[in-house]
Enzyme design. Structure first.
Site, PDB file in Angstrom:
ATOM      1  NE  ARG A 114     -99.369   3.977  23.255  1.00 59.28           N
ATOM      2  CZ  ARG A 114     -99.125   2.671  23.163  1.00 59.28           C
ATOM      3  NH1 ARG A 114     -97.955   2.182  23.459  1.00 59.28           N
ATOM      4  NH2 ARG A 114    -100.076   1.841  22.759  1.00 59.28           N
TER       5      ARG A 114
ATOM      6  NE  ARG B   7    -104.111  -6.928  20.491  1.00 60.78           N
ATOM      7  CZ  ARG B   7    -103.657  -5.695  20.263  1.00 60.78           C
ATOM      8  NH1 ARG B   7    -102.759  -5.486  19.340  1.00 60.78           N
ATOM      9  NH2 ARG B   7    -104.137  -4.680  20.952  1.00 60.78           N
TER      10      ARG B   7
ATOM     11  NE  ARG C  33    -102.846  -5.635  25.013  1.00 58.22           N
ATOM     12  CZ  ARG C  33    -102.296  -4.643  24.302  1.00 58.22           C
ATOM     13  NH1 ARG C  33    -101.439  -4.930  23.345  1.00 58.22           N
ATOM     14  NH2 ARG C  33    -102.616  -3.394  24.533  1.00 58.22           N
TER      15      ARG C  33
HETATM   16  P1  AMP Z   1     -99.532  -1.475  23.994  1.00 59.66           P
HETATM   17  O1  AMP Z   1     -99.188  -2.878  24.362  1.00 59.66           O
HETATM   18  O2  AMP Z   1     -98.432  -0.790  23.232  1.00 59.66           O
HETATM   19  O3  AMP Z   1    -100.866  -1.372  23.298  1.00 59.66           O
HETATM   20  O4  AMP Z   1     -99.681  -0.666  25.364  1.00 59.66           O
HETATM   21  C1  AMP Z   1    -100.691  -0.988  26.303  1.00 59.66           C
HETATM   22  C2  AMP Z   1    -100.932   0.186  27.221  1.00 59.66           C
HETATM   23  O5  AMP Z   1     -99.734   0.489  27.956  1.00 59.66           O
HETATM   24  C3  AMP Z   1    -101.284   1.485  26.512  1.00 59.66           C
HETATM   25  O6  AMP Z   1    -102.670   1.572  26.201  1.00 59.66           O
HETATM   26  C4  AMP Z   1    -100.857   2.520  27.569  1.00 59.66           C
HETATM   27  O7  AMP Z   1    -101.810   2.609  28.610  1.00 59.66           O
HETATM   28  C5  AMP Z   1     -99.597   1.878  28.153  1.00 59.66           C
HETATM   29  N1  AMP Z   1     -98.408   2.352  27.422  1.00 59.66           N
HETATM   30  C6  AMP Z   1     -97.638   1.649  26.557  1.00 59.66           C
HETATM   31  N2  AMP Z   1     -96.650   2.403  26.052  1.00 59.66           N
HETATM   32  C7  AMP Z   1     -96.802   3.630  26.607  1.00 59.66           C
HETATM   33  C8  AMP Z   1     -96.115   4.883  26.466  1.00 59.66           C
HETATM   34  N3  AMP Z   1     -95.085   5.013  25.627  1.00 59.66           N
HETATM   35  N4  AMP Z   1     -96.555   5.926  27.203  1.00 59.66           N
HETATM   36  C9  AMP Z   1     -97.584   5.810  28.055  1.00 59.66           C
HETATM   37  N5  AMP Z   1     -98.300   4.683  28.206  1.00 59.66           N
HETATM   38  C10 AMP Z   1     -97.916   3.597  27.492  1.00 59.66           C
END
Ligand code: AMP
Length: 222
Positions: free
Chosen positions: A88, A127, A160
């Site tokens: 990310r 969602r 979520r």
């Molecule tokens: P997601 O389920 O992919 O939307 O991730 C939820 C949250 O987890 C994100 O908004 C970030 O705060 C954290 N997160 C997930 N993947 C990463 C990553 N690769 N680097 C940093 N934070 C992450």
């Protein structure tokens, strides 16, 4: 095969990853899911991650990179992996390149999902996810057959914590500042496949999944 999913929050990375994982028979690894599991179990990592996630910020690079580094050693991902939500940041992408190089592997392709900004918030607040089998629903676009119950496993669906309008704004800003530069990073390496997911052109996750599979076949991606 190493596939990376890119896209703003709400574009459907999780949905498309899940479908690709089924079709290609390789595991989907979501850093977000791993953090949520730690948060639920209130581990030290979970407590740390929660303090960032609840504000719509990214968990620090060193912590996230270490997590993925360990996961990449596991037996089940040696033939292929779909990275859903990692990298990310440019730092994470560089760290991933290094890790893969040391394992004699490389990024095969990046799937970049784009959705008109006004549709994103609607997708996020509607969602619902299944905490058990990780299926993703949308109350408007893809509702479960029985209200609030997962079609696949019958478990109760949840929202979520970060899927609210307030946190979404922060997550979207974070995406533009820190993650979007990755589009250029992978495009320069000729590893980018972009696809629009939008109700306005009637393109949903399943259509995009088919396009990705066609692209993989046509370009002999491995
Ligand atoms: P997601 O389920 O992919 O939307 O991730 C939820 C949250 O987890 C994100 O908004 C970030 O705060 C954290 N997160 C997930 N993947 C990463 C990553 N690769 N680097 C940093 N934070 C992450």
């Amino acid at each position: 095969m190493v596939i990376i999913m890119l896209g703003a929050p709400g574009t459907g990375k999780g949905t498309v990853s899940g479908m690709l994982s089924n079709k290609l028979n390789i595991p989907q690894v979501s850093t977000g899911d791993i953090f949520r599991k730690h948060i639920k179990e209130q581990t030290e990592l979970g407590k740390l991650a929660e303090s960032y996630i609840s504000k719509g910020k990214l968990v620090p690079d060193d912590v996230t990179v270490e997590l993925v580094k360990n996961r990449l050693q596991d037996e089940d991902v040696q033939d292929g992996i779909i990275l859903d939500g990692f990298p990310r940041t440019i730092k994470q992408a560089e760290a991933l390149d290094e890790m893969l190089k040391n394992m004699d592997r490389k990024v095969s392709m990046t799937v970049n999902l784009t959705t008109p900004e006004d549709e994103l918030v609607e997708r996020v607040v509607n969602r619902r996810i299944c905490p058990k089998c990780k299926a993703v629903y949308n109350l408007v676009l893809n509702p479960p057959e029985k209200e609030n119950i997962c079609n696949n496993c019958g478990h109760e669906l949840v929202t979520r914590k970060d899927d609210n309008e307030e946190t979404f704004k922060g997550r979207l800003n974070t995406y533009f500042e820190e993650t979007k530069p990755l589009v250029n990073y992978y495009d320069k390496q000729n590893k980018l496949f972009s696809a629009v997911v939008s109700k306005s052109i009637n393109k949903m996750g399943k259509d995009v999944t088919k396009d990705v599979l066609d692209y993989i076949k046509k370009n002999h991606i491995d």
